[in-house]
Design a protein around this motif. Structure first.
Motif, PDB file in Angstrom:
ATOM      1  N   LEU A  64      48.464  29.686  33.572  1.00  0.00           N
ATOM      2  CA  LEU A  64      48.197  30.980  32.964  1.00  0.00           C
ATOM      3  C   LEU A  64      46.739  31.039  32.515  1.00  0.00           C
ATOM      4  O   LEU A  64      46.191  30.063  32.003  1.00  0.00           O
ATOM      5  N   ARG A  65      46.120  32.189  32.718  1.00  0.00           N
ATOM      6  CA  ARG A  65      44.715  32.339  32.345  1.00  0.00           C
ATOM      7  C   ARG A  65      44.574  33.474  31.338  1.00  0.00           C
ATOM      8  O   ARG A  65      45.214  34.513  31.462  1.00  0.00           O
ATOM      9  N   LEU A  66      43.735  33.243  30.351  1.00  0.00           N
ATOM     10  CA  LEU A  66      43.436  34.230  29.320  1.00  0.00           C
ATOM     11  C   LEU A  66      41.956  34.569  29.376  1.00  0.00           C
ATOM     12  O   LEU A  66      41.120  33.665  29.352  1.00  0.00           O
ATOM     13  N   ALA A  67      41.641  35.844  29.485  1.00  0.00           N
ATOM     14  CA  ALA A  67      40.248  36.288  29.437  1.00  0.00           C
ATOM     15  C   ALA A  67      40.099  37.267  28.280  1.00  0.00           C
ATOM     16  O   ALA A  67      40.909  38.187  28.128  1.00  0.00           O
ATOM     17  N   VAL A  68      39.113  37.058  27.441  1.00  0.00           N
ATOM     18  CA  VAL A  68      38.832  37.958  26.328  1.00  0.00           C
ATOM     19  C   VAL A  68      37.695  38.887  26.750  1.00  0.00           C
ATOM     20  O   VAL A  68      36.687  38.439  27.282  1.00  0.00           O
ATOM     21  N   ALA A  69      37.869  40.184  26.535  1.00  0.00           N
ATOM     22  CA  ALA A  69      36.907  41.159  27.063  1.00  0.00           C
ATOM     23  C   ALA A  69      36.750  42.323  26.099  1.00  0.00           C
ATOM     24  O   ALA A  69      37.420  42.398  25.058  1.00  0.00           O
ATOM     25  N   ALA A  92      39.189  40.263  36.715  1.00  0.00           N
ATOM     26  CA  ALA A  92      40.576  39.840  36.506  1.00  0.00           C
ATOM     27  C   ALA A  92      41.404  40.204  37.723  1.00  0.00           C
ATOM     28  O   ALA A  92      41.101  41.162  38.431  1.00  0.00           O
ATOM     29  N   PRO A  93      42.478  39.441  38.001  1.00  0.00           N
ATOM     30  CA  PRO A  93      43.331  39.716  39.157  1.00  0.00           C
ATOM     31  C   PRO A  93      44.090  41.033  39.018  1.00  0.00           C
ATOM     32  O   PRO A  93      44.438  41.446  37.904  1.00  0.00           O
ATOM     33  N   LEU A  94      44.352  41.672  40.147  1.00  0.00           N
ATOM     34  CA  LEU A  94      45.150  42.891  40.146  1.00  0.00           C
ATOM     35  C   LEU A  94      46.531  42.601  39.560  1.00  0.00           C
ATOM     36  O   LEU A  94      47.124  41.551  39.780  1.00  0.00           O
ATOM     37  N   GLY A  95      47.037  43.560  38.788  1.00  0.00           N
ATOM     38  CA  GLY A  95      48.363  43.444  38.202  1.00  0.00           C
ATOM     39  C   GLY A  95      48.407  42.808  36.832  1.00  0.00           C
ATOM     40  O   GLY A  95      49.457  42.816  36.179  1.00  0.00           O
ATOM     41  N   ALA A  96      47.297  42.244  36.368  1.00  0.00           N
ATOM     42  CA  ALA A  96      47.291  41.556  35.076  1.00  0.00           C
ATOM     43  C   ALA A  96      47.422  42.555  33.930  1.00  0.00           C
ATOM     44  O   ALA A  96      46.781  43.608  33.939  1.00  0.00           O
ATOM     45  N   PRO A  97      48.237  42.253  32.913  1.00  0.00           N
ATOM     46  CA  PRO A  97      48.334  43.141  31.756  1.00  0.00           C
ATOM     47  C   PRO A  97      47.126  42.990  30.841  1.00  0.00           C
ATOM     48  O   PRO A  97      46.593  41.890  30.684  1.00  0.00           O
ATOM     49  N   VAL A  98      46.716  44.095  30.232  1.00  0.00           N
ATOM     50  CA  VAL A  98      45.603  44.107  29.285  1.00  0.00           C
ATOM     51  C   VAL A  98      46.183  44.407  27.909  1.00  0.00           C
ATOM     52  O   VAL A  98      46.851  45.426  27.714  1.00  0.00           O
ATOM     53  N   VAL A 126      45.406  45.924  35.209  1.00  0.00           N
ATOM     54  CA  VAL A 126      44.271  45.817  36.129  1.00  0.00           C
ATOM     55  C   VAL A 126      44.724  46.324  37.493  1.00  0.00           C
ATOM     56  O   VAL A 126      45.744  45.880  38.034  1.00  0.00           O
ATOM     57  N   ALA A 127      43.983  47.279  38.048  1.00  0.00           N
ATOM     58  CA  ALA A 127      44.414  47.924  39.291  1.00  0.00           C
ATOM     59  C   ALA A 127      43.201  48.426  40.070  1.00  0.00           C
ATOM     60  O   ALA A 127      42.053  48.266  39.650  1.00  0.00           O
ATOM     61  N   ALA A 128      43.496  49.036  41.222  1.00  0.00           N
ATOM     62  CA  ALA A 128      42.445  49.640  42.057  1.00  0.00           C
ATOM     63  C   ALA A 128      42.872  51.061  42.385  1.00  0.00           C
ATOM     64  O   ALA A 128      43.259  51.362  43.523  1.00  0.00           O
ATOM     65  N   LEU A 161      31.459  47.266  38.638  1.00  0.00           N
ATOM     66  CA  LEU A 161      30.346  46.345  38.763  1.00  0.00           C
ATOM     67  C   LEU A 161      30.847  44.930  38.946  1.00  0.00           C
ATOM     68  O   LEU A 161      31.992  44.608  38.606  1.00  0.00           O
ATOM     69  N   ALA A 162      29.993  44.072  39.465  1.00  0.00           N
ATOM     70  CA  ALA A 162      30.361  42.656  39.619  1.00  0.00           C
ATOM     71  C   ALA A 162      30.684  42.076  38.247  1.00  0.00           C
ATOM     72  O   ALA A 162      29.972  42.318  37.272  1.00  0.00           O
ATOM     73  N   GLY A 163      31.777  41.329  38.171  1.00  0.00           N
ATOM     74  CA  GLY A 163      32.179  40.750  36.902  1.00  0.00           C
ATOM     75  C   GLY A 163      32.942  41.697  36.014  1.00  0.00           C
ATOM     76  O   GLY A 163      33.233  41.370  34.857  1.00  0.00           O
ATOM     77  N   HIS A 164      33.285  42.896  36.514  1.00  0.00           N
ATOM     78  CA  HIS A 164      34.070  43.864  35.756  1.00  0.00           C
ATOM     79  C   HIS A 164      35.397  44.094  36.468  1.00  0.00           C
ATOM     80  O   HIS A 164      35.592  43.666  37.607  1.00  0.00           O
ATOM     81  N   CYS A 165      36.333  44.778  35.817  1.00  0.00           N
ATOM     82  CA  CYS A 165      37.574  45.187  36.473  1.00  0.00           C
ATOM     83  C   CYS A 165      37.984  46.560  35.960  1.00  0.00           C
ATOM     84  O   CYS A 165      37.632  46.961  34.849  1.00  0.00           O
ATOM     85  N   VAL A 166      38.721  47.293  36.802  1.00  0.00           N
ATOM     86  CA  VAL A 166      39.204  48.629  36.460  1.00  0.00           C
ATOM     87  C   VAL A 166      40.629  48.514  35.922  1.00  0.00           C
ATOM     88  O   VAL A 166      41.438  47.738  36.437  1.00  0.00           O
ATOM     89  N   VAL A 167      40.926  49.271  34.886  1.00  0.00           N
ATOM     90  CA  VAL A 167      42.241  49.225  34.241  1.00  0.00           C
ATOM     91  C   VAL A 167      42.844  50.634  34.199  1.00  0.00           C
ATOM     92  O   VAL A 167      42.168  51.596  33.828  1.00  0.00           O
ATOM     93  N   VAL A 168      44.100  50.740  34.604  1.00  0.00           N
ATOM     94  CA  VAL A 168      44.853  51.990  34.482  1.00  0.00           C
ATOM     95  C   VAL A 168      45.597  51.940  33.146  1.00  0.00           C
ATOM     96  O   VAL A 168      46.369  51.003  32.902  1.00  0.00           O
TER      97      VAL A 168
END
Length: 389
Positions: A123-128, A150-156, A167-169, A177-184
């Motif tokens: 399991l991976r935890l990223a703080v953002a 962050a990988p697609l499908g990860a909960p925020v 996290v989705a597309a 941007l590089a190093g960012h992710c989009v969240v629905v």
């Protein structure tokens, strides 16, 4: 799934430890054919939220929970435009659903935690922090960006441990941007989630209806474009007239093997499949299929085993002997710590049955060499490529 927690990012993780410890049990690793992605339990009946793009277009998937349990799952609903899908487990998983924040609209600068896991990984935890919030359109909750990848499908999660998005597309979202992710945001897919809030027995026979993000017309996953409005569908790649003929050959070759090309396509010129050497085989071999830019060469690659812990010199000699004895286009190679079987063939005059025969031959060769090298040198079998595509 292991229980080790890998932390990434800055901030005082101690403040999040208790809430993450509770939430981690609800994070799920999902295997959908040759694709792997993350999901999370969102309803009391065990229904899982994931990214539609992360799953591809399967019907049946495999779920792996934090405690190591595996379970079959079925995709029951999808929102193609928002890139969200629902997966119903075969049985109640016995873990608590992650609670969504009632007011899920994000705030610029808000701190968040992202939990993710892929099959076989910890399991991976990223703080953002929320670094960008899109404008509302027709009153719809806007997508937002986090300053971590962050990988697609990860909960925020917010600091209270409540879900604020996935996290989705989503369709129409500007490229992050590089190093960012989009969240629905969670509020955007609550209507879809309500469809899954039923007893599991009522969901087991459901199948998702995929609708065009532009005109909402249902579409067939085998089509490149929507028949209603002509829009290029999210799973397709821009067509290349110069490669149209060879792509048709690949498509028909995969169809001969019982596979739908658009479901296993992972790039403009690449496909990834999981094929068994014989029907009763316990594990399927992954095959990466790629054509060159000009559409003249077909490259197939399948993982065989990992590099053994000892006896490297006789192992290398054995590989050379295997190559000397191999006929046709097939070869064995060592890249990093992975032995793979590969094939490079000309597509000129190639027919669909030729492609199917090459794939079938490579899978059978990989299976034979895998067993030989495992028995002779105690090399660990590999059924998936270590390198992502």
């Amino acid at each position: 799934m292991t229980s080790q927690l890998a932390a990434h990012g800055d901030g005082d993780l101690a403040l999040l430890h208790e809430r993450v410890a509770r939430a981690r049990r609800s994070v799920v690793a999902i295997r959908a054919g040759a694709l792997v992605t993350t999901g999370w339990v969102a309803l009391g009946n065990g229904v899982v939220v994931a990214s539609r793009r992360g799953l591809g277009y399967p019907t049946e998937v495999a779920l792996a929970f934090e405690d190591g349990r595996g379970m079959a799952g079925r995709v029951i609903a999808a929102d193609v435009g928002r890139d969200v899908a629902l997966v119903a487990p075969a049985d109640p998983p016995g873990v608590a659903a992650l609670a969504a924040r009632a007011a899920a609209e994000p705030r610029l600068g808000e701190r968040a935690a992202v939990l993710s896991c892929l099959p076989g990984q910890s399991l991976r935890l990223a703080v953002a922090r929320v670094c960008h919030v899109a404008r509302k359109v027709d009153g719809q909750l806007p997508v937002f960006e986090l300053d971590v990848a962050a990988p697609l499908g990860a909960p925020v999660l917010d600091p209270e441990g409540r879900v604020i998005g996935v996290v989705a597309a989503p369709s129409g979202a500007a490229g992050e941007l590089a190093g960012h992710c989009v969240v629905v945001p969670a509020g955007a897919f609550q209507p879809l989630l309500a469809l899954g809030d039923r007893p599991l027995a009522e969901l087991r026979d459901r199948a998702p209806v995929y609708r065009c993000p532009a005109c909402e017309e249902p579409f067939d996953v085998e089509c490149d474009r929507c028949l209603g409005c002509g829009r290029l569908l999210p799973h397709a790649y821009p067509p290349c007239p110069a490669r149209a003929g060879v792509e048709r050959v690949i498509r028909q070759g995969l169809s001969t093997l019982g596979l739908i090309a658009n479901r296993v396509r992972v790039g403009p010129r690449a496909w990834r499949i999981a094929q068994r050497p014989y029907p009763t085989a316990e594990a399927a071999t992954q095959v990466d299929i790629e054509i060159d830019e000009a559409g003249r060469l077909l490259t197939l690659r399948a993982p065989v085993v990992g590099l053994p812990a000892a006896n490297h010199e006789p192992f290398y000699r054995f590989l050379l002997t295997m190559n000397d004895q191999t006929t046709g286009e097939f070869r064995v190679s060592l890249t990093g710590d992975e032995v793979s079987a590969s094939c490079v063939a000309s597509l000129e005059g190639c027919a669909d049955h030729d492609v199917a025969l090459l794939i079938d031959g490579l899978v059978q060769m990989a299976d034979e060499y895998r067993r030989t090298l495992a028995e002779t040198f105690d090399a660990a079998p590999r059924f998936e490529s270590a390198a992502g595509r």
